[in-house]
Scaffold this active site. Structure first.
Site, mmCIF file in Angstrom:
data_model
loop_
_atom_site.group_PDB
_atom_site.id
_atom_site.type_symbol
_atom_site.label_atom_id
_atom_site.label_comp_id
_atom_site.label_asym_id
_atom_site.label_seq_id
_atom_site.Cartn_x
_atom_site.Cartn_y
_atom_site.Cartn_z
ATOM 1 N N ARG A 1 26.149 -6.532 12.020
ATOM 2 C CA ARG A 1 27.593 -7.346 11.336
ATOM 3 C C ARG A 1 28.340 -6.498 10.399
ATOM 4 N NH1 ARG A 1 24.355 -12.471 8.969
ATOM 5 N NH2 ARG A 1 23.681 -11.306 6.279
ATOM 6 N N GLU B 1 13.792 -12.593 -19.722
ATOM 7 C CA GLU B 1 12.799 -12.261 -18.098
ATOM 8 C C GLU B 1 12.164 -13.789 -18.932
ATOM 9 O OE1 GLU B 1 10.048 -12.202 -15.843
ATOM 10 O OE2 GLU B 1 12.018 -10.766 -15.897
ATOM 11 N N ASP C 1 12.756 -5.551 4.142
ATOM 12 C CA ASP C 1 12.616 -6.712 3.533
ATOM 13 C C ASP C 1 12.498 -7.798 3.654
ATOM 14 O OD1 ASP C 1 13.186 -4.716 1.495
ATOM 15 O OD2 ASP C 1 15.464 -5.392 1.068
ATOM 16 N N HIS D 1 5.098 26.268 -15.487
ATOM 17 C CA HIS D 1 5.773 25.908 -16.508
ATOM 18 C C HIS D 1 6.988 26.953 -17.305
ATOM 19 C CE1 HIS D 1 5.224 25.806 -21.631
ATOM 20 N NE2 HIS D 1 5.227 26.774 -21.086
#
Length: 470
Positions: A36, A208, A316, A449
């Site tokens: 949409r 929070e 979701d 490394h």
């Protein structure tokens, strides 16, 4: 006349939907996607991608302001907010156009409009409305990938108005930089915006409700994150809540109840709501079809089947974790099962999570606390950024890598990181978990490394009393 018969119709063109459509086309299915708005969904257009463009700007701005630490000079450092926003939108539009190209490449039909479902033959019929007209489409299989949207709280004025009280959409396209900003919620979305605006110069307060920031992460990660954010100048209230918001002409008065039980009112220029999401399940006809919905999310089995013949759901809209890569993987699992393949069912403990604040946060699998609560005897290893040569050379010595193993079997149960570029590093542990790696394979892996990845090795070694460089 347009073709209305398909093997597979996907409702929603986000990272779950368009990936499912591509996999369906690859497996020989005649496929269509109903969208949409814009292909790419929230992630590409208003979420994952444009926010990372904003956060990249913040990272560069931070480095410019600290140029002297690298022996460089950068005087009169500033920014053009309009240009910052335009770059973010340009990045989003480029990727959305790329999805359109993928649809053409894979011969997938894109149907523009808003869909609802009605009872059909092999699967529900898909009724698409556009410009006041409706057209009916039929497929053997229909996948819902309608995503989710920001959660709002109408009570106490905690409802976005697009001007003073923002969701993530408005927060991505500010017309002016707020001087004082309140962010309600400290999950990934909230903390990313809090970090962006604080880096760009705003006075940011985070509230929070739970007892720590980024509460979905390991407790030690949360503790360091709060310490670093406070040092950067953010005001953080945990175990707190916003009791009400009173909107003025061009500001908002917020009444905040802190953990000591006291309430105080503070004025802010703007407020960002980041208190979770709800699934887009309304006006689709799901109730009439008998689709089971719990807490705004469609209930499915391990292969994303809804229980209604021919109807599936991914991403979701089926619930946590609310991540684009989880949606994409569910799309592939779902389509491969439809095609008669034998995919592994979804295992959310193998899904990595990333938060792109500074320092970055990344994790996969169980936290130490959750592993112990599950009755596992664990070995825990940890290695700090301050012990890594590459991190020090980068000027990024804040952070650590933490690994959690099963004491009896050596199974990697979880990995948790905070620091520079950990959103890139976490995939190493995600691969290890998917391969059911034990500590032995990780110990015998040679890490290059100097790299940040060496900390991944050292964390494993630390869990078994063999750490080298700290």
């Amino acid at each position: 006349m347009a073709d209305t018969q398909f093997d597979l119709i996907v409702v929603g063109g986000g990272p779950g939907g368009y990936v499912a459509a591509i996999r369906g086309a690859q497996l020989g299915m005649k496929t269509a996607v109903v969208e949409r708005d814009k292909l790419g969904g929230i992630c590409l257009n208003w979420g994952c991608i444009p926010t990372k463009a904003l956060l990249r700007t913040a990272d560069v701005y931070h480095l410019m302001k600290h140029a002297s630490e690298f022996g460089l000079k950068a005087d009169n450092v500033g920014f053009d907010l309009d240009a910052v926003v335009k770059r973010s939108r340009k990045v989003a539009n480029r990727l959305s156009s790329g999805v359109s190209g993928l649809m053409k490449k894979n011969k997938i039909t894109v149907i523009d409009g808003t869909a609802r479902l009605e009872k059909g033959k092999d699967a529900p019929k898909v009724i698409v409305k556009r410009d006041g007209k409706e057209e009916s489409y039929q497929a053997k299989h229909v996948i819902l990938a309608t995503g989710a949207r920001a959660r709002t709280i109408p009570q106490a004025g905690l409802e976005p108005d697009g001007r003073l009280i923002w969701t993530y959409r408005e927060a991505m396209v500010p017309e002016a930089m707020p001087k004082k900003l309140l962010v309600i919620g400290s999950g990934a979305i909230g903390i990313e915006f809090a970090d962006f605006y604080a880096t760009m110069g705003a006075d940011v307060t985070v509230v929070e409700m739970l007892d720590r920031v980024v509460p979905q992460e390991d407790e030690e990660v949360s503790a360091l994150a709060e310490k670093v954010f406070a040092k950067k100048g953010l005001t953080i209230h945990t175990s707190a809540q916003v009791e009400k918001l009173d909107k003025g002409k061009d500001s908002v008065k917020a009444t905040i109840k802190t953990k000591d039980g006291k309430s105080a009112t503070t004025e802010f220029d703007r407020v960002i709501l980041a208190i979770g999401i709800v699934g887009n399940v309304e006006n689709l006809g799901l109730e009439d079809l008998g689709v089971k919905i719990e807490k705004s999310h469609v209930v499915t089995d391990e292969f994303l089947r809804t229980g209604v013949k021919g109807l599936y759901a991914i991403g979701d809209v089926v619930g946590a974790p609310w991540l684009a890569h989880k949606a994409s993987h569910e799309g592939i699992i779902c389509v491969e099962k439809i095609a008669g393949k034998d995919p592994h069912p979804m295992d959310v403990t193998n899904i990595p999570a990333c938060t792109y604040c500074h320092p970055q946060i990344a994790s996969v699998g169980l936290t130490e606390k959750k592993a112990r609560e599950a009755g596992r005897e664990v070995r825990v290893g940890k290695f700090p950024f301050v012990g890594n040569g590459k991190a020090i050379a980068l000027g990024e010595d804040q952070g650590f890598v933490k690994t959690v193993f099963d004491r009896k079997t050596g199974e990697l149960l979880g990995a948790h990181m905070i620091g520079a570029d950990v959103t890139e590093l976490i995939q190493g542990y995600a691969i290890g978990k998917t391969l059911e790696t034990t500590e032995a394979e990780l110990m015998h892996t040679v890490f290059p490394h100097p790299t940040l990845s060496e900390m991944m090795h050292e964390s494993v070694l630390d869990a078994y009393g063999r750490v080298i460089h700290y």
